[in-house]
Design a protein around this motif. Structure first.
Motif, PDB file in Angstrom:
ATOM      1  N   ASN A 211       0.814  -1.220   0.000  1.00  0.00           N
ATOM      2  CA  ASN A 211       0.000   0.000   0.000  1.00  0.00           C
ATOM      3  C   ASN A 211       0.845   1.268   0.000  1.00  0.00           C
ATOM      4  O   ASN A 211       0.415   2.306   0.455  1.00  0.00           O
ATOM      5  CB  ASN A 211      -0.917   0.033   1.218  1.00  0.00           C
ATOM      6  CG  ASN A 211      -1.795  -1.176   1.247  1.00  0.00           C
ATOM      7  OD1 ASN A 211      -2.095  -1.740   0.199  1.00  0.00           O
ATOM      8  ND2 ASN A 211      -2.174  -1.596   2.430  1.00  0.00           N
ATOM      9  N   GLY A 212       2.058   1.155  -0.494  1.00  0.00           N
ATOM     10  CA  GLY A 212       2.885   2.344  -0.582  1.00  0.00           C
ATOM     11  C   GLY A 212       3.381   2.841   0.752  1.00  0.00           C
ATOM     12  O   GLY A 212       3.900   3.937   0.854  1.00  0.00           O
ATOM     13  N   SER A 213       3.243   2.020   1.780  1.00  0.00           N
ATOM     14  CA  SER A 213       3.766   2.450   3.079  1.00  0.00           C
ATOM     15  C   SER A 213       5.107   1.767   3.280  1.00  0.00           C
ATOM     16  O   SER A 213       5.190   0.552   3.293  1.00  0.00           O
ATOM     17  CB  SER A 213       2.776   2.038   4.171  1.00  0.00           C
ATOM     18  OG  SER A 213       3.464   1.691   5.339  1.00  0.00           O
ATOM     19  N   SER A 214       6.144   2.556   3.432  1.00  0.00           N
ATOM     20  CA  SER A 214       7.480   1.975   3.423  1.00  0.00           C
ATOM     21  C   SER A 214       7.733   1.133   4.673  1.00  0.00           C
ATOM     22  O   SER A 214       8.747   0.471   4.789  1.00  0.00           O
ATOM     23  CB  SER A 214       8.535   3.070   3.317  1.00  0.00           C
ATOM     24  OG  SER A 214       8.511   3.811   4.507  1.00  0.00           O
ATOM     25  N   LEU A 215       6.823   1.174   5.625  1.00  0.00           N
ATOM     26  CA  LEU A 215       6.990   0.353   6.816  1.00  0.00           C
ATOM     27  C   LEU A 215       6.780  -1.131   6.506  1.00  0.00           C
ATOM     28  O   LEU A 215       7.259  -1.994   7.214  1.00  0.00           O
ATOM     29  CB  LEU A 215       5.993   0.784   7.900  1.00  0.00           C
ATOM     30  CG  LEU A 215       6.127   2.216   8.410  1.00  0.00           C
ATOM     31  CD1 LEU A 215       5.065   2.497   9.457  1.00  0.00           C
ATOM     32  CD2 LEU A 215       7.506   2.452   8.987  1.00  0.00           C
ATOM     33  N   GLN A 216       6.006  -1.397   5.490  1.00  0.00           N
ATOM     34  CA  GLN A 216       5.644  -2.783   5.200  1.00  0.00           C
ATOM     35  C   GLN A 216       6.140  -3.225   3.833  1.00  0.00           C
ATOM     36  O   GLN A 216       5.376  -3.201   2.866  1.00  0.00           O
ATOM     37  CB  GLN A 216       4.120  -2.936   5.219  1.00  0.00           C
ATOM     38  CG  GLN A 216       3.504  -2.824   6.579  1.00  0.00           C
ATOM     39  CD  GLN A 216       2.012  -2.616   6.461  1.00  0.00           C
ATOM     40  OE1 GLN A 216       1.561  -1.563   6.049  1.00  0.00           O
ATOM     41  NE2 GLN A 216       1.251  -3.641   6.783  1.00  0.00           N
ATOM     42  N   PRO A 217       7.395  -3.616   3.742  1.00  0.00           N
ATOM     43  CA  PRO A 217       7.842  -4.133   2.447  1.00  0.00           C
ATOM     44  C   PRO A 217       7.185  -5.477   2.162  1.00  0.00           C
ATOM     45  O   PRO A 217       6.834  -6.213   3.081  1.00  0.00           O
ATOM     46  CB  PRO A 217       9.351  -4.274   2.635  1.00  0.00           C
ATOM     47  CG  PRO A 217       9.564  -4.332   4.098  1.00  0.00           C
ATOM     48  CD  PRO A 217       8.437  -3.618   4.755  1.00  0.00           C
ATOM     49  N   ILE A 218       6.999  -5.748   0.892  1.00  0.00           N
ATOM     50  CA  ILE A 218       6.450  -7.046   0.493  1.00  0.00           C
ATOM     51  C   ILE A 218       7.268  -7.560  -0.682  1.00  0.00           C
ATOM     52  O   ILE A 218       8.060  -6.814  -1.279  1.00  0.00           O
ATOM     53  CB  ILE A 218       4.969  -6.957   0.071  1.00  0.00           C
ATOM     54  CG1 ILE A 218       4.796  -5.867  -0.981  1.00  0.00           C
ATOM     55  CG2 ILE A 218       4.079  -6.727   1.271  1.00  0.00           C
ATOM     56  CD1 ILE A 218       3.478  -5.924  -1.662  1.00  0.00           C
ATOM     57  N   LEU A 219       7.053  -8.806  -1.021  1.00  0.00           N
ATOM     58  CA  LEU A 219       7.825  -9.424  -2.086  1.00  0.00           C
ATOM     59  C   LEU A 219       6.913  -9.612  -3.305  1.00  0.00           C
ATOM     60  O   LEU A 219       5.815 -10.166  -3.183  1.00  0.00           O
ATOM     61  CB  LEU A 219       8.355 -10.776  -1.601  1.00  0.00           C
ATOM     62  CG  LEU A 219       9.349 -11.483  -2.492  1.00  0.00           C
ATOM     63  CD1 LEU A 219      10.607 -10.631  -2.661  1.00  0.00           C
ATOM     64  CD2 LEU A 219       9.728 -12.837  -1.872  1.00  0.00           C
ATOM     65  N   ILE A 220       7.371  -9.131  -4.435  1.00  0.00           N
ATOM     66  CA  ILE A 220       6.584  -9.288  -5.663  1.00  0.00           C
ATOM     67  C   ILE A 220       7.202 -10.407  -6.481  1.00  0.00           C
ATOM     68  O   ILE A 220       8.419 -10.400  -6.731  1.00  0.00           O
ATOM     69  CB  ILE A 220       6.617  -8.008  -6.506  1.00  0.00           C
ATOM     70  CG1 ILE A 220       6.151  -6.805  -5.706  1.00  0.00           C
ATOM     71  CG2 ILE A 220       5.844  -8.171  -7.795  1.00  0.00           C
ATOM     72  CD1 ILE A 220       4.685  -6.603  -5.683  1.00  0.00           C
ATOM     73  N   VAL A 221       6.395 -11.352  -6.893  1.00  0.00           N
ATOM     74  CA  VAL A 221       6.897 -12.464  -7.702  1.00  0.00           C
ATOM     75  C   VAL A 221       6.324 -12.316  -9.105  1.00  0.00           C
ATOM     76  O   VAL A 221       5.101 -12.397  -9.292  1.00  0.00           O
ATOM     77  CB  VAL A 221       6.469 -13.815  -7.108  1.00  0.00           C
ATOM     78  CG1 VAL A 221       7.037 -14.951  -7.932  1.00  0.00           C
ATOM     79  CG2 VAL A 221       6.933 -13.910  -5.676  1.00  0.00           C
ATOM     80  N   ASP A 222       7.206 -12.059 -10.056  1.00  0.00           N
ATOM     81  CA  ASP A 222       6.752 -11.955 -11.439  1.00  0.00           C
ATOM     82  C   ASP A 222       7.066 -13.258 -12.166  1.00  0.00           C
ATOM     83  O   ASP A 222       7.995 -13.975 -11.784  1.00  0.00           O
ATOM     84  CB  ASP A 222       7.464 -10.785 -12.119  1.00  0.00           C
ATOM     85  CG  ASP A 222       6.779  -9.482 -11.805  1.00  0.00           C
ATOM     86  OD1 ASP A 222       5.533  -9.435 -11.917  1.00  0.00           O
ATOM     87  OD2 ASP A 222       7.457  -8.508 -11.417  1.00  0.00           O
ATOM     88  N   PRO A 223       6.297 -13.558 -13.207  1.00  0.00           N
ATOM     89  CA  PRO A 223       6.521 -14.828 -13.903  1.00  0.00           C
ATOM     90  C   PRO A 223       7.925 -14.904 -14.484  1.00  0.00           C
ATOM     91  O   PRO A 223       8.525 -13.901 -14.859  1.00  0.00           O
ATOM     92  CB  PRO A 223       5.463 -14.823 -15.003  1.00  0.00           C
ATOM     93  CG  PRO A 223       5.044 -13.408 -15.135  1.00  0.00           C
ATOM     94  CD  PRO A 223       5.193 -12.808 -13.780  1.00  0.00           C
TER      95      PRO A 223
END
Lengths: 326, 1155
Positions: B225-237
């Motif tokens: 959600n664009g909040s730098s507190l919560q990084p997430i991992l994006i998995v692209d094909p």
């Protein structure tokens, strides 16, 4: 389009000389500045033949029929064309089929139609006694002053040229054919009608005629109108009393109670309907009535739904699947 | 139409049709007036009854309550069908990929707890940089980071709920990895500790995936959600074409992290608590004084509530059938309005929508029924949710759901919707401006959907709403660099937000009531590679401040502050405005602080002056300098295009005054034989809609009607002569009483003796001129009688029919239309300039002669009366561009234009004559629709009626467009040109949006509104250029020199008076039109005829066999292939050369050249 432009410049020599009964008379046009190059030797093609009207016309045998008349043609210029360049036959009058601005078309009764189509061409003829549906057949006094300095023709219009006698007509026709055969250079001079800025300047001036002129024209008109109105009333009176071929008497206005009857009749009709509604049997008195009404409403809803569904289908067919605008 | 009391039986519906007749008696026992209402709801819409909403009938009739209308429902169905994500073959690789991911992650070994620096080093050696949020963890931290097998792995979000749509560019599938409770300590909620551990955990997952042999996915980090507190991992094909390569499905997998419920004590992470303690203070004594950290707490809670929300949404969708569809509708609605879950997109996205609906469905607090009921249809759910958003001001009064004893204090900035069971403020990501925007949009949509006459499906779902061009009146672009923020700093994000708040509050204070909306558009962050640290924000990006203006106040040149006595307020006012603040005494004796702006400098609007001033005073001189301001860009193209003062009709004031004084003069005449009933205006110049308000070239048309009298002759032609006599009489009276007026009777329509024959031109000493025609209502009756008179020949009856149409148009419709527009123009300040701009557009593209002025006006009025989904235009540019957009989308072949003036103007309707003057009802619209369809059936080739425009004053729909005015070609050209223009605007907008992301704007990209107004004459077959000596435009140029003198001294030169209404070029154009009829289509700009362009009509003038009257100038050509049945074998072609020649002859000295 480009091919169309290229062709005619080469064509003139090979261009056909006749089509059906018409002789094709090329007229060379005056050279003018400010035109594209390929317009320099432009020719106008006039189609000429002996006049053979479908309705018998006493003038037919001394007339020639022209087709594709130049837009700036008028009686003077056509007369000049024949007298100066085509053997000098003398023209009595020229009747054009079109005019810009258009010639006013007076409203007529059915019976007059045949008479009218003959007379239509010439506006100068006096038809004072003729009964038209409205107004009067105007003469020079009663007509409003003209606001255009001259008439123009619509593109590709026709005209009938009436010569003074049969011989001059024959002579002119012969001359036209020789000119065509020899490929003689006949010039279109035009003239006789004010063009360009002058035309519009004159028009603007003519649009505002003097007060005196207007006043006298109105006075003349109104007195003629009174006469015409009397004649029309007479005609109506006659129609009221004379049965037609089927034995029916036509109902026309101007009867016992005058022209207001129609409106009154309508008012009465509405009134009667209202009374009927008020006093008549109520729609929801019997059970079957309500039932039927409901059934009907339901059917209508269903119909609407079907119609809407169809509309959506049509829409889909038209613009494909619905897409959210991006 | 209330249902009669006797009808107390249930109506059968189609679904029951088969058994309906038999069950008549049984249904009686179930008598239920409400159900009856449902079936009858077409007649009685909007009866609020929510207790027993009926489910949509299968293939049946949809009622207004459940689904607005049949059409709406059907369109919604189709839309849902189209946008829903297809769970077909394409998702097989995606499912495989998720399975692979799940097994992989489950197999990762635990990692021992490590001190922070060691942990970071270890991961870096594996090619992953730990995405610690800022501020970075302190070096001396005592806690250790560790990785342990996840508690569970789940798929969540829209994909799992099956409400995903295909409208998004990329469909993201959320996979939640729930971290085990064991790795956290009780106090981890404090001071980012949880977040550091979380970041490490995520990095471990990334490292594991990156280094495992079984996966070839492309990995990157992003912020949830664009909040730098919560990084997430994006998995692209991976794109390798393997079994788990999901490239084909336009999807990406997002790996989110969550914590089990109850990891942290609920009370500690409430919005009211503080979780970030200052480092140098001892904990015990400072707790109370510390401000709460709602955003931080909510961030923690959002990780904790992921699974609970999944449960909530699942239960909602199983409890309420239409829940999913309503979610999809909400998604589309939000997307078209540019809202998203990301902080910088407003913080209200699909998830919030779904959660809000679910909460409202479960909500039983408060008085009355819950806002949503499980029995609702998808449309009802959608609408009620919007209604909730529109009605509640959550900033002022927070909405608290099942919170028990928790009290939520008001927040200064953000709205609050506290979800008690999950202990989180659902709207924690929203900013003040994004919330106001959301509310405004919801309100707009609700009012749109409340309109029972039209379905507004398009404006609710189809039209993209958040287009800068249409949505906002002004845009301020501020380059990020000019804000001079330290990108390196730990608190960069905070600083940006702080700057935004400052900008917002400063501008809001400076612009006061000049604006209706104010929002900030900030660039979005992009994902970054797992191997590198989070990149600093690119300072080439820029920030947009979008402004909606209030036309009545936007250009006001004085701002009033507090009274001088009010010391405190005055001081604050002076502090805000600095040297600009002045103390002034006003007419009413009050002494007020005030700020004055100049209107002399036409190039910079008042708005711009204010903005630049406050920017440099409160934000920084650099900002003010580098900022780019665009406001009402097209208005400079017409005279007085920008609204001045409070009204848009200001430039017409003197003409209107001249009109009323003339009316008074004429009414005061005593020598007239009849009483005057009224004098009505019937001209664009008198309804504020002529392109150039100061032009004195054309007289403005007036209609005079006398009181009825029996002395008029009962004959059309004679009536015309009587009118002339009246006009002459008025001329005499004028000459007596007002010798300085010029009055002259002019003649017209000589080809049609029963139409109006004469008018009176009156030129006032001020130079304003009027054209008076007399209206006599007997004419209509006489024409109608002729129309019905069987004894007349058909030609005469046709003439009567067209005469009647012209009579109705000129004497009834034009004055009524004029009056309606006068009212509308004073009501909507931007209407008059918008109309003039639009007319100018039609004129420069040489289309105007083919469209009646009234028709063009209706196009624009329609934009103002039906502005959905946007607000009513408040500048000329916005009115104009929206009209263009509408024109480009108007399918005139199949849809009529219906304008209801009375939606805003009741009194006009009441005054106007005729039965069809009231507000349009559903029946009226149906009638108009039927009439339109009838026209299309009679004339499928659209040779006579092409555009169909009806109003509540005129249900005929053809008054302004009969007799091929415009022809089909013209209408198509209009659409094509409007499309080109709209696309150009759209391209410009795309460029702007790219500049938001940091792309430089080239010089070539700058938008010049003049481009929309440049006609290209190359498309025409023949172009006649007129000598500038005789065209209007040249005269206009010479004029301004004398304008002031002229206005002061009054009289026009005698010659000029003579020339009022004289326009030779237009006369030439008109001649051409009459001469060439169908064969050539002529185009010109009636305002300044310097070019007349023509197109050969290919249908009429195609090469053909010889004919006596083809209707065009022909050249004979031997036909190539001789047909046997044709003796001549001669074809004809259009003689273009001769035509050029004859036009040259006709035009004479008017014409410069012909090409």
């Amino acid at each position: 389009m480009s091919s169309g432009k290229g062709q005619p410049t080469k064509k003139p020599k090979a261009s056909p000389k006749a089509v059906s009964d018409f002789a094709i008379l090329p007229l060379s046009l005056p050279t003018q500045s400010g035109l594209p190059a390929d317009c320099a030797n432009a020719k106008h093609y006039l189609y000429v033949k002996l006049h053979e009207p479908s309705h018998p016309d006493p003038n037919a045998e001394r007339s020639l029929f022209l087709s594709n008349v130049p837009i700036d043609a008028n009686e003077t210029s056509i007369r000049a064309l024949f007298t100066e360049q085509l053997g000098g036959s003398r023209v009595e009058q020229v009747d054009f089929d079109t005019a810009v601005p258009a010639i006013p078309n007076t409203k007529r009764y059915k019976a007059d139609v045949v008479k009218g189509s003959n007379a239509q061409a010439g506006r100068k003829r006096k038809r004072d006694e003729e009964i038209v549906a409205e107004g009067v057949v105007e003469d020079e006094d009663s007509a409003l002053p003209l606001i255009w300095p001259g008439e123009l023709r619509t593109s590709g219009g026709c005209a009938v040229v009436v010569f003074v006698d049969r011989a001059s007509c024959k002579g002119a026709w012969k001359e036209v054919r020789t000119a065509v055969k020899e490929g003689r250079d006949v010039k279109w001079e035009g003239g006789g009608v004010a063009l360009g800025l002058q035309r519009y300047k004159q028009h603007h001036a003519l649009t505002y005629p003097s007060k005196a002129l207007l006043q006298s024209s109105i006075n003349a008109y109104l007195s003629q109108f009174n006469r015409a109105e009397t004649a029309r009333n007479r005609l109506r009176l006659k129609q009221r009393s004379v049965p037609d071929e089927d034995g029916f008497v036509m109902v026309t206005r101007g009867g016992r109670s005058g022209p207001a009857r129609l409106e009154e009749a309508e008012k009465k009709k509405v009134e009667l309907e209202e009374r009927r509604k008020k006093n008549g049997v109520k729609d929801d008195f019997y059970r079957f009535q309500t039932r039927e009404k409901r059934k009907e409403a339901e059917m209508a809803l269903k119909r609407n739904f079907e119609a809407d569904r169809k509309k959506i289908e049509e829409m889909r067919a038209r613009r494909g699947k619905v897409r959210v605008m991006e | 139409m209330a249902a009669p009391a006797t009808k107390r039986r249930k109506l059968r519906h189609e679904s029951e049709d088969g058994s309906a007749l038999e069950s008549e008696d049984t249904s009686m026992s179930r008598a239920n007036p409400q159900e009856e209402q449902h079936a009858m709801s077409k007649a009685a819409p909007h009866k609020p009854h929510r207790t027993r909403p009926e489910l949509p009938l299968q293939d049946g009739v949809y009622t207004a309550e459940v689904y607005k209308s049949n059409m709406f429902k059907l369109q919604v169905d189709e839309l849902l069908e189209q946008v829903k994500f297809k769970y077909g073959k394409k998702v097989v690789p995606l499912e495989n990929a998720m399975r692979t991911l799940k097994t992989l992650i489950e197999q990762f070994p635990n990692r021992e707890p490590l001190p922070i620096s060691e942990a970071e080093k270890l991961l870096r050696s594996q090619g992953v940089t730990v995405p610690f949020p800022s501020p970075r963890p302190p070096k001396d931290a005592k806690y250790r980071l560790e990785y342990a097998k996840p508690a569970s792995i789940n798929v969540t979000g829209s994909y799992a709920l099956k409400v995903a749509t295909r409208t998004e560019d990329v469909c993201s599938v959320d996979m939640v990895v729930v971290m085990p409770k064991s790795i956290f300590q009780e106090k981890d909620y404090l001071n980012y500790r949880y977040l550091y551990k979380r970041a490490y955990y995520l990095a471990c997952v990334a490292a594991g995936l990156k280094n495992s042999s079984g996966s070839k996915f492309k990995l990157s980090f992003d912020c949830l959600n664009g909040s730098s507190l919560q990084p997430i991992l994006i998995v692209d094909p991976s794109g390798d074409g393997g079994a788990d390569d999901f490239s084909g499905s336009k999807c990406q997998v997002r790996i989110l992290l969550a914590i089990p419920e109850g990891t942290f004590a609920e009370a500690k992470v409430r919005p009211t608590s503080n979780c970030i303690r200052p480092q140098d203070q001892s904990e015990g004594n400072a707790t109370k004084a510390l401000p709460p950290t709602p955003f931080y707490n909510a961030t923690l809670q959002s990780d904790a509530t992921m699974m609970p929300y999944l449960k909530l949404l699942h239960s909602a969708s199983s409890k309420c059938d239409a829940f999913k569809d309503a979610c999809v509708l909400g998604r589309i609605w939000l997307k078209q309005r540019g809202f998203g879950t990301r902080v910088r997109k407003g913080g209200f996205g699909n998830f919030e929508w779904a959660a809000l609906m679910a909460i409202l469905l479960h909500s039983k607090t408060g008085v009355g029924a819950s806002p949503l009921s499980p029995g609702y249809s998808s449309y009802q759910l959608f609408k009620a949710t919007l209604q909730f958003l529109a009605q509640h001001n959550l900033t002022k009064t927070p909405y608290v759901f099942q919170a028990g004893d928790v009290t939520i204090p008001k927040s200064t900035f953000a709205p609050i919707l506290y979800d008690g069971p999950r202990n989180i403020n659902l709207l924690y990501k929203m900013t003040q401006w994004s919330y106001t925007q959301l509310q405004a949009e919801a309100k707009a949509s609700i009012s749109t959907l409340g309109d029972s006459l039209a379905d507004h499906f398009e404006s609710t779902f189809i039209v993209k709403t958040n287009l800068l061009t249409y949505h906002y009146d002004a845009i301020l672009r501020i380059p990020m660099a000019s804000l001079e923020l330290e990108t390196e700093s730990d608190s960069y994000e905070e600083a940006v937000l702080e700057k935004c708040r400052l900008l917002h509050s400063t501008i809001a204070r400076a612009l006061t009531d000049r604006i209706t909306s104010l929002a900030l558009l900030t660039p979005e962050e992009e994902p970054w590679k797992v191997g590198s640290a989070k990149p600093r924000e690119d300072q080439r990006k820029s920030l947009f401040i979008t402004i909606g203006t209030d036309p009545a106040f936007a250009t006001r040149n004085i701002d009033l502050g507090p009274a001088a006595e009010d010391k405190q307020e005055a001081a604050s006012f002076r502090k805000f405005w600095g040297e600009k603040a002045e103390l002034r005494r006003f007419k009413d004796g009050s002494i007020l602080e005030s700020v004055v702006w100049t209107q002399k400098d036409a190039s910079t609007s008042v708005l711009e002056q204010i903005l630049r001033f406050v920017l440099s005073r409160h934000i920084g001189a650099g900002v003010a300098e580098m900022a780019d301001f665009a406001y009402d860009t097209c208005s400079s193209l017409v005279h007085h295009g920008r609204i001045q003062g409070q009204s848009g009709v200001f430039p017409f004031t003197s003409r209107m005054n001249a009109f009323s004084s003339l009316e008074k003069d004429i009414r005061d005449f005593e020598g007239l034989p009849l009483q005057i009933r009224h004098i009505r205006a019937a001209d664009p110049q008198l309804r504020y809609s002529s392109v150039d308000p100061e032009s004195m070239k054309e007289p403005a048309a007036l209609i005079l009607q006398f009181e009825g009298s029996a002395r008029w002759p009962d004959d059309l032609c004679a009536i015309q002569r009587t009118k002339v006599a009246f006009l002459l009489k008025i001329t005499d009276l004028l000459a007596e009483e007002k010798p300085n007026y010029v009055a002259r009777v002019g003649l017209e329509n000589q080809s049609y003796p029963s139409q109006n024959q004469a008018y009176l031109d009156i030129i006032l000493p001020t130079g304003f001129s009027f054209r008076l025609r007399i209206h006599h209502d007997r004419e209509a009756t006489l024409l109608e009688r002729q129309l019905k008179d069987k004894s007349l020949d058909s030609q005469s009856r046709e003439a009567a029919a067209s005469g009647l149409a012209i009579y109705k148009r000129d004497f009834i419709q034009v004055p009524a239309h004029t009056q309606a527009l006068q009212v509308l123009c004073t009501r909507f300040p931007a209407l008059s300039p918008s109309i003039r701009l639009t007319k100018k557009w039609f004129a420069t593209h040489l289309l105007l002669p083919h469209f009646s002025h009234e028709l063009v006006e209706l196009f624009v009025v329609n934009t103002f009366l039906q502005p959905h989904p946007w607000a009513i235009p408040s500048t000329a540019t916005s009115g104009f561009t929206k009209t263009l957009l509408w024109l480009s989308r108007w399918d005139w072949r199949h849809t009529p234009l219906i304008v209801d003036f009375s939606t805003s103007v009741k009194q006009v309707a009441a005054e106007a004559e005729g039965p069809s003057s009231g507000t349009l009802s559903t029946e009226d619209i149906k009638t108009i629709q039927t009439r339109f369809e009838a026209w299309r059936r009679i004339d499928p080739g659209m040779n006579r009626v092409v555009l169909f425009a009806a109003t509540n004053l005129d249900s005929d729909g053809t008054t302004w467009s009969d007799k091929g005015k415009p022809e089909k070609v013209m209408a198509s050209r209009m659409t094509a040109l409007a499309r080109v223009a709209t696309n150009a605007l759209r391209r410009h907008e795309d460029k702007l949006l790219e500049s938001l992301k940091g792309k430089e704007l080239d010089e070539a990209d700058t938008f010049r509104p003049g481009k929309l107004f440049s006609a290209n004459v190359q498309d025409y077959d023949i172009v006649i250029r007129l000598s500038s000596k005789h065209t209007r435009s040249s005269k206009k140029k010479a004029e301004p020199k004398f304008k002031n003198l002229e206005m002061q001294q009054g009289p026009l030169a005698m010659e000029e008076k003579q020339n009022v209404g004289y326009n030779p070029a237009a006369l030439l154009a008109d001649d051409l039109r009459q001469i060439y009829g169908d064969a050539v289509i002529w185009f010109w700009n009636p305002d300044s005829v310097d070019v007349i362009a023509g197109l050969w009509n290919p249908v009429v003038t195609a090469r053909r066999s010889w004919k006596v009257k083809p209707g065009w100038n022909s050249v004979p050509v031997s036909s190539q292939k001789k047909k046997e049945d044709e003796e001549s074998g001669i074809d004809i072609e259009l003689n273009k050369q001769a035509i050029c020649n004859e036009i040259r002859r006709l035009g004479g000295d008017l014409i410069l050249d012909i090409n």
